[in-house]
Write a protein that holds these residues in place. Structure first.
Motif, mmCIF file in Angstrom:
data_model
loop_
_atom_site.group_PDB
_atom_site.id
_atom_site.type_symbol
_atom_site.label_atom_id
_atom_site.label_comp_id
_atom_site.label_asym_id
_atom_site.label_seq_id
_atom_site.Cartn_x
_atom_site.Cartn_y
_atom_site.Cartn_z
ATOM 1 N N ALA A 226 -20.796 113.906 -52.621
ATOM 2 C CA ALA A 226 -21.879 113.570 -51.700
ATOM 3 C C ALA A 226 -22.079 112.067 -51.568
ATOM 4 O O ALA A 226 -22.638 111.606 -50.571
ATOM 5 N N ILE A 227 -21.641 111.300 -52.554
ATOM 6 C CA ILE A 227 -21.881 109.856 -52.489
ATOM 7 C C ILE A 227 -21.033 109.198 -51.409
ATOM 8 O O ILE A 227 -21.257 108.035 -51.066
ATOM 9 N N THR A 228 -20.075 109.934 -50.840
ATOM 10 C CA THR A 228 -19.255 109.362 -49.766
ATOM 11 C C THR A 228 -19.853 109.611 -48.387
ATOM 12 O O THR A 228 -19.344 109.082 -47.402
ATOM 13 N N ILE A 229 -20.920 110.410 -48.309
ATOM 14 C CA ILE A 229 -21.497 110.728 -46.996
ATOM 15 C C ILE A 229 -21.972 109.477 -46.260
ATOM 16 O O ILE A 229 -21.735 109.336 -45.056
ATOM 17 N N PRO A 230 -22.651 108.523 -46.922
ATOM 18 C CA PRO A 230 -23.059 107.314 -46.187
ATOM 19 C C PRO A 230 -21.889 106.533 -45.605
ATOM 20 O O PRO A 230 -22.078 105.750 -44.664
ATOM 21 N N LEU A 231 -20.695 106.738 -46.144
ATOM 22 C CA LEU A 231 -19.538 106.022 -45.611
ATOM 23 C C LEU A 231 -19.084 106.591 -44.270
ATOM 24 O O LEU A 231 -18.302 105.945 -43.563
ATOM 25 N N ASP A 232 -19.545 107.801 -43.921
ATOM 26 C CA ASP A 232 -19.137 108.401 -42.651
ATOM 27 C C ASP A 232 -19.554 107.536 -41.470
ATOM 28 O O ASP A 232 -18.829 107.429 -40.474
ATOM 29 N N VAL A 233 -20.728 106.929 -41.565
ATOM 30 C CA VAL A 233 -21.205 106.087 -40.464
ATOM 31 C C VAL A 233 -20.291 104.885 -40.281
ATOM 32 O O VAL A 233 -19.851 104.574 -39.161
ATOM 33 N N GLU A 234 -19.991 104.213 -41.382
ATOM 34 C CA GLU A 234 -19.130 103.034 -41.290
ATOM 35 C C GLU A 234 -17.733 103.415 -40.817
ATOM 36 O O GLU A 234 -17.112 102.692 -40.032
ATOM 37 N N LEU A 235 -17.243 104.564 -41.282
ATOM 38 C CA LEU A 235 -15.916 105.009 -40.866
ATOM 39 C C LEU A 235 -15.892 105.335 -39.375
ATOM 40 O O LEU A 235 -14.946 104.975 -38.664
ATOM 41 N N GLN A 236 -16.954 105.992 -38.886
ATOM 42 C CA GLN A 236 -17.017 106.346 -37.473
ATOM 43 C C GLN A 236 -17.118 105.103 -36.600
ATOM 44 O O GLN A 236 -16.434 104.988 -35.580
ATOM 45 N N ARG A 237 -17.973 104.166 -36.989
ATOM 46 C CA ARG A 237 -18.103 102.937 -36.203
ATOM 47 C C ARG A 237 -16.797 102.144 -36.209
ATOM 48 O O ARG A 237 -16.440 101.505 -35.212
ATOM 49 N N ASP A 238 -16.065 102.200 -37.334
ATOM 50 C CA ASP A 238 -14.781 101.509 -37.398
ATOM 51 C C ASP A 238 -13.771 102.166 -36.458
ATOM 52 O O ASP A 238 -12.996 101.476 -35.784
ATOM 53 N N ARG A 239 -13.778 103.499 -36.405
ATOM 54 C CA ARG A 239 -12.890 104.197 -35.471
ATOM 55 C C ARG A 239 -13.202 103.795 -34.028
ATOM 56 O O ARG A 239 -12.301 103.593 -33.208
ATOM 57 N N GLU A 240 -14.507 103.699 -33.727
ATOM 58 C CA GLU A 240 -14.897 103.345 -32.359
ATOM 59 C C GLU A 240 -14.464 101.932 -32.006
ATOM 60 O O GLU A 240 -14.033 101.669 -30.874
ATOM 61 N N ASP B 93 -37.971 109.048 -57.997
ATOM 62 C CA ASP B 93 -37.756 107.623 -58.245
ATOM 63 C C ASP B 93 -36.506 107.394 -59.090
ATOM 64 O O ASP B 93 -35.749 106.440 -58.867
ATOM 65 N N ILE B 94 -36.303 108.276 -60.064
ATOM 66 C CA ILE B 94 -35.121 108.132 -60.920
ATOM 67 C C ILE B 94 -33.846 108.294 -60.099
ATOM 68 O O ILE B 94 -32.889 107.528 -60.240
ATOM 69 N N LYS B 95 -33.836 109.287 -59.194
ATOM 70 C CA LYS B 95 -32.652 109.490 -58.361
ATOM 71 C C LYS B 95 -32.438 108.311 -57.417
ATOM 72 O O LYS B 95 -31.306 107.918 -57.133
ATOM 73 N N GLN B 96 -33.544 107.736 -56.930
ATOM 74 C CA GLN B 96 -33.407 106.590 -56.047
ATOM 75 C C GLN B 96 -32.802 105.400 -56.787
ATOM 76 O O GLN B 96 -31.920 104.706 -56.261
ATOM 77 N N LEU B 97 -33.257 105.172 -58.015
ATOM 78 C CA LEU B 97 -32.691 104.081 -58.803
ATOM 79 C C LEU B 97 -31.217 104.330 -59.104
ATOM 80 O O LEU B 97 -30.396 103.406 -59.066
ATOM 81 N N ASP B 98 -30.881 105.594 -59.387
ATOM 82 C CA ASP B 98 -29.473 105.917 -59.634
ATOM 83 C C ASP B 98 -28.631 105.658 -58.392
ATOM 84 O O ASP B 98 -27.494 105.175 -58.478
ATOM 85 N N GLY B 99 -29.188 105.976 -57.230
ATOM 86 C CA GLY B 99 -28.456 105.722 -55.994
ATOM 87 C C GLY B 99 -28.216 104.248 -55.759
ATOM 88 O O GLY B 99 -27.136 103.838 -55.323
ATOM 89 N N ILE B 100 -29.228 103.429 -56.061
ATOM 90 C CA ILE B 100 -29.066 101.980 -55.904
ATOM 91 C C ILE B 100 -27.994 101.459 -56.853
ATOM 92 O O ILE B 100 -27.163 100.613 -56.486
ATOM 93 N N LEU B 101 -27.989 101.977 -58.068
ATOM 94 C CA LEU B 101 -26.969 101.549 -59.031
ATOM 95 C C LEU B 101 -25.569 101.921 -58.551
ATOM 96 O O LEU B 101 -24.630 101.119 -58.652
ATOM 97 N N LEU B 102 -25.427 103.133 -58.011
ATOM 98 C CA LEU B 102 -24.113 103.562 -57.534
ATOM 99 C C LEU B 102 -23.650 102.716 -56.355
ATOM 100 O O LEU B 102 -22.468 102.375 -56.245
ATOM 101 N N ARG B 103 -24.562 102.382 -55.448
ATOM 102 C CA ARG B 103 -24.184 101.549 -54.304
ATOM 103 C C ARG B 103 -23.766 100.153 -54.751
ATOM 104 O O ARG B 103 -22.967 99.493 -54.087
ATOM 105 N N ASN B 104 -24.331 99.712 -55.869
ATOM 106 C CA ASN B 104 -23.962 98.398 -56.407
ATOM 107 C C ASN B 104 -22.793 98.484 -57.383
ATOM 108 O O ASN B 104 -22.548 97.539 -58.146
ATOM 109 N N MET B 105 -22.102 99.641 -57.355
ATOM 110 C CA MET B 105 -20.909 99.847 -58.186
ATOM 111 C C MET B 105 -21.228 99.760 -59.671
ATOM 112 O O MET B 105 -20.436 99.266 -60.478
ATOM 113 N N LYS B 106 -22.396 100.278 -60.062
ATOM 114 C CA LYS B 106 -22.791 100.305 -61.463
ATOM 115 C C LYS B 106 -22.989 101.746 -61.901
ATOM 116 O O LYS B 106 -23.196 102.639 -61.079
ATOM 117 N N ASN B 107 -22.926 101.959 -63.209
ATOM 118 C CA ASN B 107 -23.110 103.304 -63.741
ATOM 119 C C ASN B 107 -24.570 103.731 -63.600
ATOM 120 O O ASN B 107 -25.486 102.951 -63.871
#
Length: 745
Positions: free
Chosen positions: A255-269, A231-245
């Protein structure tokens, strides 16, 4: 015996106890050790100490160390007794007490790993024989503890119950045994009950003991005091996605850039160009921005007003959409080389960094095909050997079904024509009239050939005698027979009418009256451990005519045929032919002529239309071209004049794409159904819009160029994904690929 008291030993030595009641003969028993020390030595010798350290955790002492500690203490005691002239006990309770004292006081060695943790994580079945202070039962939901009895392929429920195979009550009985051991191996057991969530009920064996448990302790999952690590890691992930510490730094900042691969791939397509220029194809300058394509683009018809690719002003071309919405045909543009995104972290995951190279000594056509479909798929499934776990189907695995039909085909030809698998046929026996040229020339009636095929089927698949649904269905599919008809035929094997897939295969085979099989399952490495080398000259590679490193290839060609030089089928070999390897660019030489003319056939079990499967094999897959060139390289003087897919299924047909220079001759011979796919598509990359080359030879060069390019990209470490609906449809690693493209259902 030496461990027993004298009275017990005397009783067991009574011969009456060892005499058989019916036979009157003495029971043969091993010679008993005379002393307790001798018994200990024999017992230690029978213990298997060859247990790999890999199977031991950090807290477990190896068996060999335990034995050494006990025997050392025992030898020290005997040495001490000898020095003070004290006779050691020979057996009985005194010897047992002495050994028990040694076992209790012997100092065991500390584990080599030095791990001091007292926590052990194991499955219930692995806990047998262990004891502990506290046992915690976690992950106790019903789905987590599978209590279903596994199924046995090809065995029906009635037969399974009749022979008591995998009884349905065995898993629950074993689970209770494991659970009761855990309950009795420690003084306190903590059960983490997941049944508060209605979607995760408690496993049945644990439900049975709930009444004996103390009142439960409830935790509020929403309370910050009860947040677990997840749960702590999940909350930390939500904070990072919201550009918070976050409260804790990420373990791997990249590793925090991995979710961006999907958006980058769809943008390439979305940015992939698709508009055609005035010539009806994608402009050349946009080639590097293409990252995927639809396999259907390889077989499209050329729109009206657009030149065929072979006669276009540039080659190879990539299909595009015209202003009136019509799509043009594509020459396979793989391997794709997408440009770096500019993000060092993201690009390094996709092979755009130094140090990503790898060494691949030997390729196979199937491995190349995986890399061609998607480099990431090839890297994960073939390089790292990662695949989704296969679920066992109650039906026959399609691969087994295909292998069965393949083997029937090969065994039938070998038996009738006197051939062997993986051994090239000596055609001198055929030319002398000792062996038939093909099945049509064997003087056997179709019903006789069917009888031989059924006999082969019986040897390969004896399970077809069973009465379960799978066997009955497959029997009908293969032979056209019912279960009772098959049993009657087995009792009296006779000629049989053509039926099922096997009958269709024989009927199609009997039509190849002008084709002579010379090899089945032929190894293209020709006995070499390093494989056969496949290479191209620089002016033969497409699209940019760059030098590509050669590759070493291995694999097996399903079938190789030769065809005659005359319509009467008398001239199969031209002694005046050349002894050099056939050049790909035959149109540039006039002094090379073939000694033999060859057709390469790849057998596929498919329910697709044979024409569609043949298009896929010629224009999408790589193996036909690799097989064709490998045969020519290993057989100087041979010229491959045709290649195609032989489809075995509901519609069985041998299709052949003929060489342009030999098309009329192949069409006049009974060698299979000829197609015309390459004639409008392929030419060599350095030719003009009025090419003189043989389209078939140009097709071979283009497919080999794709293979060499794919292999070169793999060696350089380019493992970028190239998702498409057709590539992702049956991808074995799609479950772990974030950028996969979902199919339409």
């Amino acid at each position: 015996l030496p461990l027993l008291e004298k009275t017990d030993r005397a009783l067991l030595s009574n011969q009456r106890l060892l005499t058989g009641c019916h036979s009157g003969k003495l029971l043969e028993v091993p010679i008993s050790p005379s002393t307790g020390d001798e018994w200990l030595v024999r017992t230690v010798q029978q213990i298997d100490t060859d247990i790999s350290v890999d199977y031991l955790d950090g807290n477990t002492i190896p068996i060999s160390s335990i034995i050494k500690a006990i025997t050392t203490e025992h030898e020290s005691l005997r040495s001490l007794q000898s020095s003070v002239a004290q006779p050691p006990p020979q057996g009985g309770s005194e010897w047992v007490s002495e050994l028990s004292s040694i076992l209790k006081t012997a100092s065991l060695p500390v584990p080599i790993s030095g791990i001091s943790s007292r926590l052990r994580v194991m499955a219930p079945k692995d806990a047998l024989g262990c004891n502990s202070d506290i046992a915690i039962l976690a992950n106790t939901s019903a789905p987590s503890w599978n209590l279903r009895s596994p199924k046995i392929p090809f065995i029906g429920e009635m037969e399974r119950h009749k022979f008591e195979l995998l009884r349905p009550d065995v898993p629950i009985t074993r689970a209770r045994h494991h659970l009761y051991h855990i309950l009795n191996c420690c003084s306190k057991v903590i059960l983490i009950d997941p049944s508060l969530d209605k979607s995760t009920p408690l496993a049945p064996p644990l439900e049975e003991i709930l009444d004996y448990c103390t009142p439960p302790v409830h935790f509020d999952p929403n309370s910050e005091e009860n947040l677990g690590p997840r749960d702590i890691k999940q909350l930390d992930g939500i904070l990072l996605r919201n550009m918070k510490n976050s409260s804790n730094p990420p373990l791997n900042p990249s590793a925090i850039t991995i979710p961006l691969d999907v958006e980058l791939q769809r943008d390439r397509e979305r940015r992939q160009p698709s508009k055609a220029d005035s010539e009806g194809y994608l402009p050349t300058e946009y080639r590097n921005r293409v990252i995927s394509f639809d396999y259907d683009d390889l077989t499209r018809k050329t729109p009206e007003g657009v030149d065929n690719p072979r006669n276009s002003t540039r080659w190879p071309v990539i299909g595009a959409t015209s202003s009136d919405g019509k799509n043009s045909v594509t020459i396979d543009p793989r391997p794709f080389t997408p440009l770096p995104s500019g993000s060092v972290v993201s690009d390094s995951r996709h092979g755009h960094s130094d140090g990503a190279t790898q060494e691949i000594q030997l390729w196979s056509p199937s491995r190349l095909q995986e890399w061609a479909k998607c480099p990431r798929r090839g890297w994960l499934s073939r390089g790292l050997r990662i695949r989704d776990e296969e679920t066992q189907s109650e039906d026959l695995d399609p691969r087994i079904h295909g292998d069965l039909l393949h083997q029937i085909h090969h065994d039938l030809i070998c038996e009738v024509l006197g051939m062997e698998e993986q051994v090239e046929r000596d055609i001198s026996g055929v030319l002398d009239g000792h062996f038939p040229t093909n099945l049509a020339d064997s003087d056997l009636e179709e019903q006789e050939v069917m009888q031989k095929a059924l006999e082969i089927l019986d040897k390969l698949a004896p399970w077809l005698e069973r009465s379960d649904g799978v066997s009955t269905f497959r029997l009908r599919m293969l032979t056209g027979m019912s279960h009772s008809e098959w049993k009657d035929w087995l009792a009296n094997p006779v000629k049989a009418p053509l039926g099922g897939r096997i009958g269709a295969m024989i009927r199609s085979e009997m039509q190849l009256s002008d084709s002579m099989p010379v090899a089945l399952e032929w190894e293209i490495s020709n006995g070499s451990e390093t494989g056969s080398e496949i290479s191209l000259n620089q002016n033969e590679t497409s699209p940019n005519q760059i030098e590509l490193p050669p590759i070493m290839i291995n694999g097996k060609i399903d079938r190789v045929d030769i065809i005659p030089f005359d319509n009467e089928g008398n001239e199969w070999l031209d002694d005046s032919g050349s002894n050099e390897i056939a050049p790909l660019r035959l149109f540039e030489t006039n002094d090379w002529k073939p000694r033999r003319r060859v057709i390469i056939r790849d057998l596929k079990t498919s329910e697709k239309k044979p024409s569609d499967r043949n298009k896929e094999g010629l224009l999408n897959e790589l193996q036909l071209a690799i097989y064709s060139r490998a045969w020519e390289i290993n057989h100087p003087g041979d010229l491959v004049v045709g290649a195609g897919i032989s489809t075995i299924g509901h519609s069985t047909e041998h299709l052949v794409e003929p060489s342009g220079n030999h098309r009329s001759e192949l069409e006049s011979l009974s060698v299979g159904t000829t197609t015309s796919l390459t004639s409008r598509l392929h030419r060599f990359p350095d030719e003009s819009a009025n090419p003189k080359s043989d389209p078939f030879r140009a097709w071979m060069a283009q497919r080999l160029s794709v293979a060499l390019g794919v292999a070169h990209g793999a060696v350089e470490g380019r493992v970028h994904p190239t998702p498409s609906k057709s590539a992702c449809r049956y991808c074995p690693v799609s479950s772990i690929c974030a950028v996969k493209m979902e199919d339409d259902y």
